[in-house]
Design a protein around this motif. Structure first.
Motif, mmCIF file in Angstrom:
data_model
loop_
_atom_site.group_PDB
_atom_site.id
_atom_site.type_symbol
_atom_site.label_atom_id
_atom_site.label_comp_id
_atom_site.label_asym_id
_atom_site.label_seq_id
_atom_site.Cartn_x
_atom_site.Cartn_y
_atom_site.Cartn_z
ATOM 1 N N PHE A 75 -3.259 3.381 5.848
ATOM 2 C CA PHE A 75 -2.507 4.599 6.169
ATOM 3 C C PHE A 75 -1.277 4.743 5.267
ATOM 4 C CE2 PHE A 75 -4.596 3.347 10.203
ATOM 5 C CZ PHE A 75 -5.481 4.414 10.271
ATOM 6 N N ASP A 76 -0.544 5.857 5.427
ATOM 7 C CA ASP A 76 0.634 6.048 4.577
ATOM 8 C C ASP A 76 1.792 5.177 5.058
ATOM 9 O OD1 ASP A 76 1.923 7.304 6.704
ATOM 10 O OD2 ASP A 76 1.547 9.319 5.967
ATOM 11 N N ILE A 115 2.514 2.786 8.464
ATOM 12 C CA ILE A 115 2.693 1.333 8.334
ATOM 13 C C ILE A 115 4.047 0.939 8.929
ATOM 14 C CG2 ILE A 115 2.954 -0.587 6.696
ATOM 15 C CD1 ILE A 115 1.099 1.041 4.783
ATOM 16 N N ALA A 116 5.077 1.705 8.568
ATOM 17 C CA ALA A 116 6.433 1.388 9.026
ATOM 18 C C ALA A 116 6.533 1.447 10.554
ATOM 19 C CB ALA A 116 7.445 2.348 8.389
ATOM 20 N N ARG A 117 5.806 2.377 11.156
ATOM 21 C CA ARG A 117 5.845 2.491 12.622
ATOM 22 C C ARG A 117 5.352 1.219 13.306
ATOM 23 N NH1 ARG A 117 5.439 7.848 12.273
ATOM 24 N NH2 ARG A 117 3.254 7.885 11.631
ATOM 25 N N HIS A 118 4.564 0.426 12.606
ATOM 26 C CA HIS A 118 4.026 -0.807 13.185
ATOM 27 C C HIS A 118 4.702 -2.066 12.638
ATOM 28 C CE1 HIS A 118 0.873 1.349 15.306
ATOM 29 N NE2 HIS A 118 0.808 2.128 14.235
ATOM 30 N N ARG A 169 1.784 -8.019 -0.732
ATOM 31 C CA ARG A 169 1.692 -6.562 -0.547
ATOM 32 C C ARG A 169 3.057 -5.880 -0.636
ATOM 33 N NH1 ARG A 169 -0.434 -7.202 5.657
ATOM 34 N NH2 ARG A 169 -1.720 -8.703 4.553
ATOM 35 N N GLU A 170 3.145 -4.871 -1.493
ATOM 36 C CA GLU A 170 4.403 -4.148 -1.686
ATOM 37 C C GLU A 170 4.777 -3.322 -0.458
ATOM 38 O OE1 GLU A 170 4.360 -1.761 -5.311
ATOM 39 O OE2 GLU A 170 5.990 -3.055 -5.966
ATOM 40 N N GLN A 171 3.777 -3.036 0.393
ATOM 41 C CA GLN A 171 4.090 -2.238 1.582
ATOM 42 C C GLN A 171 5.068 -2.944 2.521
ATOM 43 O OE1 GLN A 171 0.989 -2.890 0.427
ATOM 44 N NE2 GLN A 171 -0.402 -1.169 0.758
ATOM 45 N N ALA A 172 5.210 -4.266 2.386
ATOM 46 C CA ALA A 172 6.117 -4.979 3.299
ATOM 47 C C ALA A 172 7.573 -4.558 3.070
ATOM 48 C CB ALA A 172 5.914 -6.491 3.176
#
Lengths: 160, 160
Positions: free
Chosen positions: A23-24, A28-31, A62-65
């Motif tokens: 997901f966007d 991701i941030a919401r979780h 992962r850069e999403q972190a």
């Protein structure tokens, strides 16, 4: 600038859970951190600080972190130590991360001010000043520019 | 690919001693690690590996620390964990640094082969294969190009 305090070995799967990576970044941030504190993403405020123990950001690179924490408005990370790849990604995304041996002097909800360039953290709740690692000025300039890409774009635009 | 093994908390002042920073990298490298092993710089061979415990590269963020090890021909760093700024500098200079929880299975003088992209270290002396952190392919490409600056020059030269 409230402190959200976590323990040792918080990994990137806690920060950006694998099952939401498709997901966007908003989703991701919401979780983010929900396995450690289900209220984190809904209660965190712009400018707040994440505080942790040893080896923050271990696991996958992962850069999403760091991106998820930045998306939530986190202004700085303070930990006893960081995993190298996470640390690298955080700074590249414009999120300052400072190592601090005295991190246990910060309690959940304390109001703290981080000055990475001078290497000090003020705990406004207890009145203490903690020593932390100094991030060199040229690297903080990159962080303030919004990360590596924004920094390079700015520098290349200025080049003759 | 012989392993040179050091302990925990090796700081940048041990790797690149402050009193030689005014000299060129060759002179700094000659004194690298001398407080921990006076024979290191004269006996290390091109391709050798530095192995250490926790928090390798702590202290100041001087770039001469990874630069000195690279100058001596060190081909990879393996440690239980790295200080974030040192880790960042090492990769930016083209020196791969991999975190490995099983680092104590490597003894001084063991012949080791590090595959950072696959996340494994072969100890050719003992026959063991150790799991280590995986460095993502795009980052290893930067390392193989010789570091961040060489990598950017190569990419910008290719840009239309």
């Amino acid at each position: 600038m409230n402190a959200w305090v976590f323990g040792d070995d918080v990994d990137t799967d806690a920060i950006a859970p694998g099952r939401y990576l498709k997901f966007d970044i908003g989703e991701i941030a919401r979780h983010s951190m929900e396995t450690l504190d289900p209220d984190f993403s809904s209660r965190v405020r712009k400018g707040d600080i994440v505080v942790a123990g040893r080896n923050f950001g271990a696991g996958s690179s992962r850069e999403q972190a760091p991106a998820a924490l930045k998306h939530l408005g986190i202004s700085a990370l303070v930990a006893e130590s960081f995993a190298g790849l996470f640390y690298r990604n955080a700074l590249n995304l414009g999120l300052p991360a400072v190592a601090c041996a005295e991190v246990k002097k910060i309690r959940a909800g304390d109001r703290v001010r981080v000055d990475a360039e001078r290497g000090r953290i003020e705990n406004l709740t207890t009145g203490e000043t903690l020593a932390c690692e100094t991030i060199p000025a040229h690297l903080m300039q990159m962080v303030r520019d919004g990360g590596l890409l924004a920094h390079l774009e700015k520098r290349l635009a200025r080049a003759p």
